[in-house]
Write a protein that holds these residues in place. Sequence first.
Motif, PDB file in Angstrom:
ATOM      1  N   ALA A 690      -0.452  -1.188  20.992  1.00  0.00           N
ATOM      2  CA  ALA A 690      -1.529  -1.389  20.021  1.00  0.00           C
ATOM      3  C   ALA A 690      -0.975  -2.225  18.884  1.00  0.00           C
ATOM      4  N   GLU A 691      -1.876  -2.919  18.184  1.00  0.00           N
ATOM      5  CA  GLU A 691      -1.425  -3.860  17.159  1.00  0.00           C
ATOM      6  C   GLU A 691      -2.381  -3.843  15.967  1.00  0.00           C
ATOM      7  N   GLN A 692      -1.815  -3.958  14.770  1.00  0.00           N
ATOM      8  CA  GLN A 692      -2.589  -4.053  13.531  1.00  0.00           C
ATOM      9  C   GLN A 692      -1.935  -5.106  12.652  1.00  0.00           C
ATOM     10  N   ARG A 693      -2.739  -6.052  12.174  1.00  0.00           N
ATOM     11  CA  ARG A 693      -2.227  -7.096  11.291  1.00  0.00           C
ATOM     12  C   ARG A 693      -2.851  -6.934   9.913  1.00  0.00           C
ATOM     13  N   VAL A 694      -2.000  -7.054   8.888  1.00  0.00           N
ATOM     14  CA  VAL A 694      -2.444  -6.846   7.512  1.00  0.00           C
ATOM     15  C   VAL A 694      -1.888  -7.969   6.653  1.00  0.00           C
ATOM     16  N   SER A 695      -2.694  -8.492   5.768  1.00  0.00           N
ATOM     17  CA  SER A 695      -2.220  -9.445   4.776  1.00  0.00           C
ATOM     18  C   SER A 695      -1.682  -8.640   3.594  1.00  0.00           C
ATOM     19  N   LEU A 696      -0.365  -8.624   3.471  1.00  0.00           N
ATOM     20  CA  LEU A 696       0.279  -7.777   2.466  1.00  0.00           C
ATOM     21  C   LEU A 696       0.303  -8.476   1.118  1.00  0.00           C
ATOM     22  N   GLN A 697      -0.091  -7.747   0.079  1.00  0.00           N
ATOM     23  CA  GLN A 697      -0.021  -8.249  -1.291  1.00  0.00           C
ATOM     24  C   GLN A 697       0.362  -7.081  -2.203  1.00  0.00           C
ATOM     25  N   VAL A 698       1.619  -7.059  -2.615  1.00  0.00           N
ATOM     26  CA  VAL A 698       2.110  -6.001  -3.502  1.00  0.00           C
ATOM     27  C   VAL A 698       2.695  -6.658  -4.740  1.00  0.00           C
ATOM     28  N   ALA A 699       2.172  -6.301  -5.893  1.00  0.00           N
ATOM     29  CA  ALA A 699       2.627  -6.891  -7.146  1.00  0.00           C
ATOM     30  C   ALA A 699       4.066  -6.490  -7.437  1.00  0.00           C
ATOM     31  N   PRO A 700       4.737  -7.228  -8.327  1.00  0.00           N
ATOM     32  CA  PRO A 700       6.116  -6.872  -8.688  1.00  0.00           C
ATOM     33  C   PRO A 700       6.219  -5.462  -9.259  1.00  0.00           C
ATOM     34  N   ARG A 701       7.287  -4.786  -8.893  1.00  0.00           N
ATOM     35  CA  ARG A 701       7.646  -3.458  -9.429  1.00  0.00           C
ATOM     36  C   ARG A 701       6.528  -2.442  -9.188  1.00  0.00           C
ATOM     37  N   THR A 702       5.865  -2.527  -8.057  1.00  0.00           N
ATOM     38  CA  THR A 702       4.823  -1.565  -7.698  1.00  0.00           C
ATOM     39  C   THR A 702       4.947  -1.213  -6.226  1.00  0.00           C
ATOM     40  N   ALA A 703       4.112  -0.291  -5.796  1.00  0.00           N
ATOM     41  CA  ALA A 703       4.053   0.083  -4.391  1.00  0.00           C
ATOM     42  C   ALA A 703       2.616  -0.018  -3.901  1.00  0.00           C
ATOM     43  N   GLY A 704       2.471  -0.385  -2.645  1.00  0.00           N
ATOM     44  CA  GLY A 704       1.156  -0.473  -2.029  1.00  0.00           C
ATOM     45  C   GLY A 704       1.062   0.460  -0.829  1.00  0.00           C
ATOM     46  N   THR A 705      -0.168   0.905  -0.542  1.00  0.00           N
ATOM     47  CA  THR A 705      -0.419   1.807   0.578  1.00  0.00           C
ATOM     48  C   THR A 705      -1.304   1.114   1.604  1.00  0.00           C
ATOM     49  N   ILE A 706      -0.861   1.123   2.849  1.00  0.00           N
ATOM     50  CA  ILE A 706      -1.634   0.538   3.940  1.00  0.00           C
ATOM     51  C   ILE A 706      -1.995   1.655   4.903  1.00  0.00           C
ATOM     52  N   ALA A 707      -3.294   1.906   5.074  1.00  0.00           N
ATOM     53  CA  ALA A 707      -3.733   2.924   6.024  1.00  0.00           C
ATOM     54  C   ALA A 707      -3.523   2.404   7.437  1.00  0.00           C
ATOM     55  N   LEU A 708      -2.869   3.196   8.266  1.00  0.00           N
ATOM     56  CA  LEU A 708      -2.621   2.799   9.641  1.00  0.00           C
ATOM     57  C   LEU A 708      -3.865   3.048  10.489  1.00  0.00           C
ATOM     58  N   ASP A 709      -4.169   2.094  11.339  1.00  0.00           N
ATOM     59  CA  ASP A 709      -5.314   2.244  12.231  1.00  0.00           C
ATOM     60  C   ASP A 709      -5.092   3.423  13.172  1.00  0.00           C
ATOM     61  N   ALA A 710      -6.207   3.995  13.616  1.00  0.00           N
ATOM     62  CA  ALA A 710      -6.128   5.103  14.566  1.00  0.00           C
ATOM     63  C   ALA A 710      -5.454   4.669  15.855  1.00  0.00           C
ATOM     64  N   THR A 711      -5.602   3.397  16.225  1.00  0.00           N
ATOM     65  CA  THR A 711      -4.938   2.912  17.439  1.00  0.00           C
ATOM     66  C   THR A 711      -3.422   2.938  17.302  1.00  0.00           C
ATOM     67  N   ILE A 712      -2.932   2.895  16.058  1.00  0.00           N
ATOM     68  CA  ILE A 712      -1.489   2.949  15.809  1.00  0.00           C
ATOM     69  C   ILE A 712      -1.005   4.396  15.770  1.00  0.00           C
ATOM     70  N   THR A 713      -1.773   5.277  15.177  1.00  0.00           N
ATOM     71  CA  THR A 713      -1.316   6.650  14.937  1.00  0.00           C
ATOM     72  C   THR A 713      -1.677   7.603  16.071  1.00  0.00           C
ATOM     73  N   SER A 714      -2.328   7.107  17.117  1.00  0.00           N
ATOM     74  CA  SER A 714      -2.773   7.972  18.221  1.00  0.00           C
ATOM     75  C   SER A 714      -2.072   7.567  19.518  1.00  0.00           C
ATOM     76  N   PRO A 715      -0.901   8.101  19.774  1.00  0.00           N
ATOM     77  CA  PRO A 715      -0.150   7.690  20.964  1.00  0.00           C
ATOM     78  C   PRO A 715      -0.717   8.322  22.232  1.00  0.00           C
ATOM     79  N   ASP A 716      -0.475   7.663  23.312  1.00  0.00           N
ATOM     80  CA  ASP A 716      -0.798   8.241  24.616  1.00  0.00           C
ATOM     81  C   ASP A 716       0.267   9.237  25.044  1.00  0.00           C
ATOM     82  N   SER A 717       1.494   9.011  24.554  1.00  0.00           N
ATOM     83  CA  SER A 717       2.606   9.900  24.895  1.00  0.00           C
ATOM     84  C   SER A 717       3.450  10.090  23.648  1.00  0.00           C
TER      85      SER A 717
END
Length: 831
Positions: A690-717
């Motif tokens: 499974a694949e998820q593409r995100v355009s990342l933009q995090v300002a200096p000296r900060t943190a960003g949160t990217i929600a993972l798609d269900a296709t990424i967090t739901s393994p078959d095994s």
Amino acid sequence: MRTFSLTTDSVADRNWTLQAIGPVPQQWSELAVEPIPATVPGEVHTDLLAVGRIPDPFDGDNETLLQWIGRTDWRYRLEFDWEPGTENRHDLVAEGLDTFATVTLNGAEIARTANQHRSYRFDVSTVLRPGRNELVIDFAAPATAAEEAEAALGALPVSYSHPYNAVRKMASSYGWDWGPDLAGAGIWKPIRIESWQTVRLASVRPLASVEAGTGILQVEVGLEWESAQAPVTLATEIAGQLVSAEVSAGTPTTALRVEVPDVEVWWPRGYGDQPLYPVAVRLSKGERAIDRFDARVGFRNIAISITPDQRGAGFAITVNDQPVYVKGYNWIPDDAFLTRLDADRYRTSINQAYESGANLLRVWGGGIYESNYFYNVCDELGILVWQDFLFACAAYSEAEPLWSEVEAEARQAITRLSAHPSLAVWNGNNENIWGYIAWGWRPQLHGLTWGNGYYRDLLPKLVTQLDPRTSYSAASPYSFTDYLHPNDEHNGTMHIWDVWNQVDYTTYADYQPRFVSEFGFQGPPAWSTLTSVVHDRPLDPFGPQMLVHQKAGDGNLKLERGLGDHLPHWATEPQIAIDDWHWLTQLNQARAVRFGIEHFRSLAGDHETAINTGAVVWQLNDNWPVISWAAVDYAGIRKPLWHALRAVFADRLLTVQGPNLIAHNDSDDAWTGQLLITRRSTGEGTPVLAEQRVSLQVAPRTAGTIALDATITSPDSLDSEFIQARIDDTVAYGYFAEDTTTVLLAPEKAYQATATMTADGYQVTVTAHALVKDLAIFPDRLDPAARVDSGLITLVAGESHTFTITGAEDLDEQQLTTRPVLRSVNDSVAS
């Protein structure tokens, strides 16, 4: 001023001797009869070792064999020739006496001392004579002296077997949960005769700060007068600016202020440069120079922010109004025998922190106020210094003579260190307020004082008086108010020690600490370091010599328990698989601390919303070969933990935290680009599921949160799939199962490894055919001098990594590519 050095290497006829003058076991009785050559600066143990009278204190169980040294009185003696000049005053200056000394010159008792942490100056003008002189310094047995001091002051709670809290001697010299019990004695810093007249610079504090782009140097000077008949001139020069003033005879203190326009500001590493300005302070009378002081300063403003918010009150170090996310280490004395440390050793050890990405070292309170070498290197590299006052894990009497000794040593330490731009925090003690609140001390005290007067009254007053530009914290941990538990995660600083001692390392994720000033997990030192001092046959985690080099209570049981479900247990039949024990416990140490820091950094947020503002790992270094929390062992070999820390101390970090990917950008530039997140199989080819593409933009000296798609967090095994997130060279992995149940191919199927000799050593290249997890190489198993540049490398199919090995020749190339030299999780779990 004329200086006459009394150190060993100054003049050929200055031959110090050492002799036992107290009780000596029969085996060493000749030491009470015949003096041996001594080195000054030096220590009893190192002097005895140098002439072959004792075995190596670090080897085997020699620590126990040599306990008598700490219960014996010792005499240092020197005959020297001295001739007077035109000066009227002659002082014997001892920068460091360890510890309970009686000083005699030409048969006259000059002084008695009882504090390793301060220097001394004695007027010997009436005792010193032209020609031959005799200097004798007798040291009382340190273990016995501590017990006698405790008897006089009253027994107070203390964490280890010796009452180190009753005396002003390096606490860890009496043994710690990572250090040997080798309390000794000696003239551990330079000693000399200074001859002078009229006046001298008794103290100089060049305090540098910044006001609206202008550097402000406030030079505070203390003067000692031998004769007060006429004024003298005090001058300060820095950056082409010269300021001078006439000082009336007899004036005890004075000050000069220098303004440096358009000053270059000092920053910690990762935030800017570290310009250092030479400063010269001169005393003169007419054309005659009287005394001088030279130092380097950096112009910066450092403060602690403890502003209340909805969660409590955070703890943030700000430099030039810029909050700094702290990535640090606790620092202990770098050798149990302090006089073996030199400028090169300090630079090498501090570089270990710097090269891992750290920006702060905390000088822990059970050690010493460090050598000038230490602070100078930190100034140059931009490593912030958190400086503890020397109180650790015990209650301390506030009665005399201890109170006066503490005040004297603190005044000297603050004065000496205040010039350094790296100095960021003065801290009152290590864990003592926590101990009073939560460790059952109060019923044991029976009304006796326990140190609160130092931490809440004396020390903050001295810092305000002598170094007002530097912030003060009463303790670590500390919540900065009387109405909260000192180790409260919502306020101030916190130590996390239930992990390691009681619970699994995943418990780190249950905390949301504002600032972690101590936490860690143990692992053994490098194989060559361990086996250089442990000679049990066969090697066993619970062998008698192995346990000598494991000082933590139930330490090796905790190493074993700490594996949890994360890693498999080593085989125990037909005997202990000691190679696997060594690898798996080292790996688990790295995993545990990495897990904690990734969680803490996921709480960084931005300046307004930050929950966590930093973490200081226990610990960077060791003071002897030992199983411990260190990232770098006593031999200077980087443990797997160090390589894990270099990854998580990087300015830009990706970390999978549950259903989210956190991107922490601890740099001055925005972090932008295409982020590729995949779910993959662990098997051959590590195919993308499974694949998820995100355009990342995090300002200096900060943190960003990217929600993972269900296709990424739901393994078959669960046991044969994993997550990979990548942007440029920054990569993160997430797993659905622990390694004990994860399906990984065996090394012969998972990768190919080749070794090649180079002009400087060897290169070992590993090319993956499937998931290869936490690949590491240990060339010191073939040659203790060998070093490797990288470790704990994870590869997917098609990726390669080359390890560069230096410092060794004639290594077996086949051994470099097979276990136990080349290791990975694959070789531990694959069937």
